[in-house]
Scaffold this motif. Structure first.
Motif, PDB file in Angstrom:
ATOM      1  N   MET A 159      23.807  -4.347  16.361  1.00  0.00           N
ATOM      2  CA  MET A 159      23.147  -3.096  16.098  1.00  0.00           C
ATOM      3  C   MET A 159      21.991  -3.294  15.119  1.00  0.00           C
ATOM      4  SD  MET A 159      24.876   0.474  15.227  1.00  0.00           S
ATOM      5  CE  MET A 159      24.700   0.946  13.549  1.00  0.00           C
ATOM      6  N   PHE A 160      22.250  -3.990  13.993  1.00  0.00           N
ATOM      7  CA  PHE A 160      21.188  -4.262  13.042  1.00  0.00           C
ATOM      8  C   PHE A 160      20.587  -5.623  13.338  1.00  0.00           C
ATOM      9  CE2 PHE A 160      23.964  -1.397  10.584  1.00  0.00           C
ATOM     10  CZ  PHE A 160      23.046  -0.399  10.307  1.00  0.00           C
ATOM     11  N   THR A 161      19.281  -5.718  13.213  1.00  0.00           N
ATOM     12  CA  THR A 161      18.628  -6.999  13.407  1.00  0.00           C
ATOM     13  C   THR A 161      18.609  -7.750  12.083  1.00  0.00           C
ATOM     14  OG1 THR A 161      16.460  -6.045  12.948  1.00  0.00           O
ATOM     15  CG2 THR A 161      17.156  -6.134  15.245  1.00  0.00           C
ATOM     16  N   GLU A 162      18.726  -9.057  12.159  1.00  0.00           N
ATOM     17  CA  GLU A 162      18.676  -9.892  10.964  1.00  0.00           C
ATOM     18  C   GLU A 162      17.249  -9.930  10.448  1.00  0.00           C
ATOM     19  OE1 GLU A 162      20.862 -11.720   9.072  1.00  0.00           O
ATOM     20  OE2 GLU A 162      22.388 -10.538  10.115  1.00  0.00           O
ATOM     21  N   ARG A 163      17.084  -9.649   9.165  1.00  0.00           N
ATOM     22  CA  ARG A 163      15.767  -9.685   8.552  1.00  0.00           C
ATOM     23  C   ARG A 163      15.766 -10.677   7.412  1.00  0.00           C
ATOM     24  NH1 ARG A 163      13.671  -4.028   6.878  1.00  0.00           N
ATOM     25  NH2 ARG A 163      15.442  -4.175   5.495  1.00  0.00           N
ATOM     26  N   SER A 164      14.609 -11.218   7.133  1.00  0.00           N
ATOM     27  CA  SER A 164      14.439 -12.142   6.024  1.00  0.00           C
ATOM     28  C   SER A 164      13.322 -11.623   5.130  1.00  0.00           C
ATOM     29  CB  SER A 164      14.065 -13.536   6.525  1.00  0.00           C
ATOM     30  OG  SER A 164      15.108 -14.070   7.281  1.00  0.00           O
ATOM     31  N   GLY A 165      13.497 -11.816   3.841  1.00  0.00           N
ATOM     32  CA  GLY A 165      12.509 -11.356   2.878  1.00  0.00           C
ATOM     33  C   GLY A 165      11.450 -12.403   2.615  1.00  0.00           C
ATOM     34  N   ILE A 166      10.240 -11.941   2.378  1.00  0.00           N
ATOM     35  CA  ILE A 166       9.111 -12.816   2.064  1.00  0.00           C
ATOM     36  C   ILE A 166       8.373 -12.209   0.879  1.00  0.00           C
ATOM     37  CG2 ILE A 166       6.917 -13.742   2.867  1.00  0.00           C
ATOM     38  CD1 ILE A 166       7.895 -13.653   5.643  1.00  0.00           C
ATOM     39  N   ILE A 167       7.996 -13.063  -0.067  1.00  0.00           N
ATOM     40  CA  ILE A 167       7.149 -12.631  -1.178  1.00  0.00           C
ATOM     41  C   ILE A 167       5.772 -13.227  -0.948  1.00  0.00           C
ATOM     42  CG2 ILE A 167       6.752 -12.755  -3.657  1.00  0.00           C
ATOM     43  CD1 ILE A 167      10.235 -13.150  -2.382  1.00  0.00           C
ATOM     44  N   VAL A 168       4.771 -12.376  -0.869  1.00  0.00           N
ATOM     45  CA  VAL A 168       3.404 -12.801  -0.576  1.00  0.00           C
ATOM     46  C   VAL A 168       2.547 -12.516  -1.808  1.00  0.00           C
ATOM     47  CG1 VAL A 168       1.430 -12.533   0.968  1.00  0.00           C
ATOM     48  CG2 VAL A 168       3.743 -12.195   1.848  1.00  0.00           C
ATOM     49  N   TRP A 169       2.015 -13.566  -2.413  1.00  0.00           N
ATOM     50  CA  TRP A 169       1.113 -13.439  -3.560  1.00  0.00           C
ATOM     51  C   TRP A 169      -0.303 -13.287  -3.018  1.00  0.00           C
ATOM     52  CZ3 TRP A 169       3.198 -13.159  -8.375  1.00  0.00           C
ATOM     53  CH2 TRP A 169       4.537 -13.557  -8.497  1.00  0.00           C
ATOM     54  N   VAL A 170      -1.015 -12.248  -3.449  1.00  0.00           N
ATOM     55  CA  VAL A 170      -2.321 -11.923  -2.887  1.00  0.00           C
ATOM     56  C   VAL A 170      -3.404 -11.902  -3.963  1.00  0.00           C
ATOM     57  CG1 VAL A 170      -1.392 -10.611  -0.954  1.00  0.00           C
ATOM     58  CG2 VAL A 170      -1.846  -9.452  -3.085  1.00  0.00           C
ATOM     59  N   ASN A 171      -4.645 -12.072  -3.513  1.00  0.00           N
ATOM     60  CA  ASN A 171      -5.805 -11.959  -4.392  1.00  0.00           C
ATOM     61  C   ASN A 171      -6.317 -10.529  -4.447  1.00  0.00           C
ATOM     62  OD1 ASN A 171      -5.940 -14.724  -4.926  1.00  0.00           O
ATOM     63  ND2 ASN A 171      -7.087 -15.098  -3.061  1.00  0.00           N
ATOM     64  N   ASP A 172      -6.260  -9.837  -3.327  1.00  0.00           N
ATOM     65  CA  ASP A 172      -6.851  -8.510  -3.193  1.00  0.00           C
ATOM     66  C   ASP A 172      -5.786  -7.525  -2.728  1.00  0.00           C
ATOM     67  OD1 ASP A 172      -8.655  -6.440  -3.010  1.00  0.00           O
ATOM     68  OD2 ASP A 172      -9.414  -7.054  -1.048  1.00  0.00           O
ATOM     69  N   LEU A 173      -5.532  -6.491  -3.520  1.00  0.00           N
ATOM     70  CA  LEU A 173      -4.506  -5.520  -3.157  1.00  0.00           C
ATOM     71  C   LEU A 173      -4.951  -4.581  -2.043  1.00  0.00           C
ATOM     72  CD1 LEU A 173      -2.998  -4.608  -6.617  1.00  0.00           C
ATOM     73  CD2 LEU A 173      -1.905  -5.841  -4.759  1.00  0.00           C
ATOM     74  N   LYS A 174      -6.249  -4.396  -1.868  1.00  0.00           N
ATOM     75  CA  LYS A 174      -6.721  -3.540  -0.780  1.00  0.00           C
ATOM     76  C   LYS A 174      -6.388  -4.139   0.577  1.00  0.00           C
ATOM     77  CE  LYS A 174     -10.523  -1.222  -3.080  1.00  0.00           C
ATOM     78  NZ  LYS A 174     -11.958  -0.956  -3.080  1.00  0.00           N
ATOM     79  N   ALA A 175      -6.346  -5.441   0.632  1.00  0.00           N
ATOM     80  CA  ALA A 175      -6.074  -6.113   1.901  1.00  0.00           C
ATOM     81  C   ALA A 175      -4.594  -6.105   2.263  1.00  0.00           C
ATOM     82  CB  ALA A 175      -6.589  -7.539   1.847  1.00  0.00           C
ATOM     83  N   THR A 176      -3.744  -5.627   1.359  1.00  0.00           N
ATOM     84  CA  THR A 176      -2.312  -5.629   1.648  1.00  0.00           C
ATOM     85  C   THR A 176      -1.938  -4.666   2.769  1.00  0.00           C
ATOM     86  OG1 THR A 176      -1.905  -4.019  -0.091  1.00  0.00           O
ATOM     87  CG2 THR A 176      -1.664  -6.344  -0.659  1.00  0.00           C
ATOM     88  N   ARG A 177      -2.807  -3.722   3.083  1.00  0.00           N
ATOM     89  CA  ARG A 177      -2.544  -2.817   4.208  1.00  0.00           C
ATOM     90  C   ARG A 177      -2.459  -3.583   5.518  1.00  0.00           C
ATOM     91  NH1 ARG A 177      -7.242   0.432   2.438  1.00  0.00           N
ATOM     92  NH2 ARG A 177      -6.558   1.389   0.509  1.00  0.00           N
TER      93      ARG A 177
END
Length: 87
Positions: free
Chosen positions: A1-19
């Motif tokens: 029923m639930f799909t297995e998910r994995s967490g990722i931490i992404v370090w970015v330079n520009d917060l506007k591009a996070t969209r």
């Protein structure tokens, strides 16, 4: 029923591009102070998503979360020491 998910931490330079990270998985949290994004992707697409994220120009580093590998079931085999200290 639930799909297995994995967490990722992404370090970015520009917060506007996070969209743009929404197309790779579900964005859970964005830290404006430390410039990182916590997101979840399907476990079977994890390697492909990490490779694609590392190619983006605004991404500094991609770390995978080890939360699924940490033991979360605890047992209490240690005796209770509080009864020894009561008067």
């Amino acid at each position: 029923m639930f799909t297995e998910r994995s967490g990722i931490i992404v370090w970015v330079n520009d917060l506007k591009a996070t969209r743009n990270l929404e197309r790779y998985g579900t964005v859970h949290y964005v830290s404006k102070k430390m410039s990182y994004v916590v997101m979840y992707v399907h476990a079977n697409q994890l390697d492909e998503a990490v490779r694609n994220l590392q190619k983006l120009p605004y991404v500094k580093k991609v770390e995978r979360s080890y939360r699924t590998e940490i033991k979360t079931e605890y047992n209490n085999n240690i005796p209770d020491k509080s009864k020894f200290y009561t008067t």
